[in-house]
Motif scaffolding. Sequence first.
Motif, PDB file in Angstrom:
ATOM      1  N   LYS A  64     -29.715 -86.745   1.144  1.00 19.58           N
ATOM      2  CA  LYS A  64     -28.719 -87.796   1.241  1.00 19.58           C
ATOM      3  C   LYS A  64     -29.098 -88.726   2.394  1.00 19.58           C
ATOM      4  CE  LYS A  64     -23.716 -88.080   1.089  1.00 19.58           C
ATOM      5  NZ  LYS A  64     -22.479 -87.306   1.246  1.00 19.58           N
ATOM      6  N   LYS A  65     -29.111 -90.033   2.145  1.00 16.47           N
ATOM      7  CA  LYS A  65     -29.462 -91.018   3.166  1.00 16.47           C
ATOM      8  C   LYS A  65     -28.359 -92.062   3.239  1.00 16.47           C
ATOM      9  CE  LYS A  65     -33.374 -91.689   4.562  1.00 16.47           C
ATOM     10  NZ  LYS A  65     -34.275 -91.401   5.635  1.00 16.47           N
ATOM     11  N   ARG A  66     -28.091 -92.531   4.425  1.00 19.35           N
ATOM     12  CA  ARG A  66     -27.084 -93.568   4.607  1.00 19.35           C
ATOM     13  C   ARG A  66     -27.728 -94.939   4.409  1.00 19.35           C
ATOM     14  NH1 ARG A  66     -23.336 -94.165   9.912  1.00 19.35           N
ATOM     15  NH2 ARG A  66     -22.541 -96.213   9.395  1.00 19.35           N
ATOM     16  N   ILE A  67     -27.062 -95.788   3.662  1.00 17.65           N
ATOM     17  CA  ILE A  67     -27.563 -97.130   3.399  1.00 17.65           C
ATOM     18  C   ILE A  67     -26.903 -98.068   4.398  1.00 17.65           C
ATOM     19  CG2 ILE A  67     -27.677 -99.000   1.712  1.00 17.65           C
ATOM     20  CD1 ILE A  67     -27.546 -96.818  -0.456  1.00 17.65           C
ATOM     21  N   ILE A  68     -27.718 -98.824   5.125  1.00 17.89           N
ATOM     22  CA  ILE A  68     -27.211 -99.746   6.133  1.00 17.89           C
ATOM     23  C   ILE A  68     -26.557-100.942   5.426  1.00 17.89           C
ATOM     24  CG2 ILE A  68     -27.839-101.196   8.092  1.00 17.89           C
ATOM     25  CD1 ILE A  68     -28.248 -98.232   8.598  1.00 17.89           C
ATOM     26  N   GLY A  69     -25.408-101.310   5.886  1.00 24.28           N
ATOM     27  CA  GLY A  69     -24.725-102.449   5.288  1.00 24.28           C
ATOM     28  C   GLY A  69     -23.319-102.581   5.829  1.00 24.28           C
ATOM     29  N   ARG A  73     -22.150 -96.549   2.646  1.00 23.75           N
ATOM     30  CA  ARG A  73     -22.556 -96.062   1.340  1.00 23.75           C
ATOM     31  C   ARG A  73     -23.682 -95.063   1.537  1.00 23.75           C
ATOM     32  NH1 ARG A  73     -24.292-101.079  -1.641  1.00 23.75           N
ATOM     33  NH2 ARG A  73     -24.242-101.998   0.397  1.00 23.75           N
ATOM     34  N   TYR A  74     -23.810 -94.180   0.592  1.00 24.15           N
ATOM     35  CA  TYR A  74     -24.858 -93.183   0.655  1.00 24.15           C
ATOM     36  C   TYR A  74     -25.683 -93.217  -0.618  1.00 24.15           C
ATOM     37  CZ  TYR A  74     -22.477 -91.335   4.713  1.00 24.15           C
ATOM     38  OH  TYR A  74     -21.921 -91.200   5.947  1.00 24.15           O
ATOM     39  N   GLY A  75     -26.950 -92.974  -0.451  1.00 22.59           N
ATOM     40  CA  GLY A  75     -27.847 -92.871  -1.579  1.00 22.59           C
ATOM     41  C   GLY A  75     -28.676 -91.612  -1.411  1.00 22.59           C
ATOM     42  N   TYR A  76     -29.603 -91.411  -2.312  1.00 20.54           N
ATOM     43  CA  TYR A  76     -30.443 -90.223  -2.255  1.00 20.54           C
ATOM     44  C   TYR A  76     -31.908 -90.619  -2.342  1.00 20.54           C
ATOM     45  CZ  TYR A  76     -26.336 -87.326  -2.878  1.00 20.54           C
ATOM     46  OH  TYR A  76     -25.140 -86.697  -2.688  1.00 20.54           O
ATOM     47  N   THR A  77     -32.743 -89.868  -1.641  1.00 19.20           N
ATOM     48  CA  THR A  77     -34.177 -90.043  -1.800  1.00 19.20           C
ATOM     49  C   THR A  77     -34.571 -89.437  -3.142  1.00 19.20           C
ATOM     50  OG1 THR A  77     -34.651 -87.950  -0.692  1.00 19.20           O
ATOM     51  CG2 THR A  77     -34.585 -89.921   0.696  1.00 19.20           C
ATOM     52  N   ARG A  78     -35.780 -89.700  -3.580  1.00 22.99           N
ATOM     53  CA  ARG A  78     -36.180 -89.189  -4.885  1.00 22.99           C
ATOM     54  C   ARG A  78     -36.751 -87.780  -4.759  1.00 22.99           C
ATOM     55  NH1 ARG A  78     -41.588 -89.590  -5.906  1.00 22.99           N
ATOM     56  NH2 ARG A  78     -42.778 -90.628  -4.293  1.00 22.99           N
ATOM     57  N   ALA A  79     -36.645 -87.009  -5.811  1.00 24.04           N
ATOM     58  CA  ALA A  79     -37.230 -85.678  -5.866  1.00 24.04           C
ATOM     59  C   ALA A  79     -38.672 -85.809  -6.349  1.00 24.04           C
ATOM     60  CB  ALA A  79     -36.443 -84.787  -6.818  1.00 24.04           C
ATOM     61  N   TYR A  80     -39.559 -84.962  -5.839  1.00 20.66           N
ATOM     62  CA  TYR A  80     -40.948 -84.969  -6.285  1.00 20.66           C
ATOM     63  C   TYR A  80     -41.540 -83.576  -6.137  1.00 20.66           C
ATOM     64  CZ  TYR A  80     -42.165 -85.395  -1.296  1.00 20.66           C
ATOM     65  OH  TYR A  80     -42.285 -85.189   0.052  1.00 20.66           O
ATOM     66  N   LYS A  81     -42.677 -83.371  -6.784  1.00 24.64           N
ATOM     67  CA  LYS A  81     -43.365 -82.091  -6.738  1.00 24.64           C
ATOM     68  C   LYS A  81     -44.548 -82.216  -5.786  1.00 24.64           C
ATOM     69  CE  LYS A  81     -44.852 -78.436  -9.816  1.00 24.64           C
ATOM     70  NZ  LYS A  81     -44.982 -78.051 -11.223  1.00 24.64           N
ATOM     71  N   LYS A  82     -44.713 -81.214  -4.930  1.00 19.89           N
ATOM     72  CA  LYS A  82     -45.771 -81.221  -3.939  1.00 19.89           C
ATOM     73  C   LYS A  82     -46.685 -80.029  -4.190  1.00 19.89           C
ATOM     74  CE  LYS A  82     -44.497 -80.487   0.419  1.00 19.89           C
ATOM     75  NZ  LYS A  82     -44.105 -80.725   1.840  1.00 19.89           N
ATOM     76  N   ALA A  83     -47.991 -80.254  -4.061  1.00 20.05           N
ATOM     77  CA  ALA A  83     -48.966 -79.182  -4.238  1.00 20.05           C
ATOM     78  C   ALA A  83     -49.800 -79.057  -2.978  1.00 20.05           C
ATOM     79  CB  ALA A  83     -49.866 -79.467  -5.429  1.00 20.05           C
ATOM     80  N   ILE A  84     -49.978 -77.832  -2.500  1.00 25.01           N
ATOM     81  CA  ILE A  84     -50.837 -77.543  -1.359  1.00 25.01           C
ATOM     82  C   ILE A  84     -52.058 -76.804  -1.905  1.00 25.01           C
ATOM     83  CG2 ILE A  84     -51.017 -76.400   0.868  1.00 25.01           C
ATOM     84  CD1 ILE A  84     -47.945 -76.708   1.060  1.00 25.01           C
TER      85      ILE A  84
END
Length: 98
Positions: A64-69, A73-84
Amino acid sequence: MKRPEEVIIRPIITEKSNRLMEDHKKYTFEVAMDATKHEIKHAVEKLFGVKVLKVNTLIVKPRKKRIIGKFRRYGYTRAYKKAIVTIPPDKEIDLTGV
């Protein structure tokens, strides 16, 4: 099976991933959400020409990230898959041109 360019999206360069690269020869990549460990291994071997010893994957959940304005308001970062990806100690991957 997918093409290697469709599986590997981008390398992830952070302080922690740099430390893993230098100390343990582990490289971190953002990969397609539906990519399997076998596809990731094949893609890294094709793209960078190194033998892959081990692949670990995880899904990074959105935060969850706060949107400046004017209004709160709050938005979300995107989900992704990470490989090591772990490679042999005598090999290296050049990530400067990626």
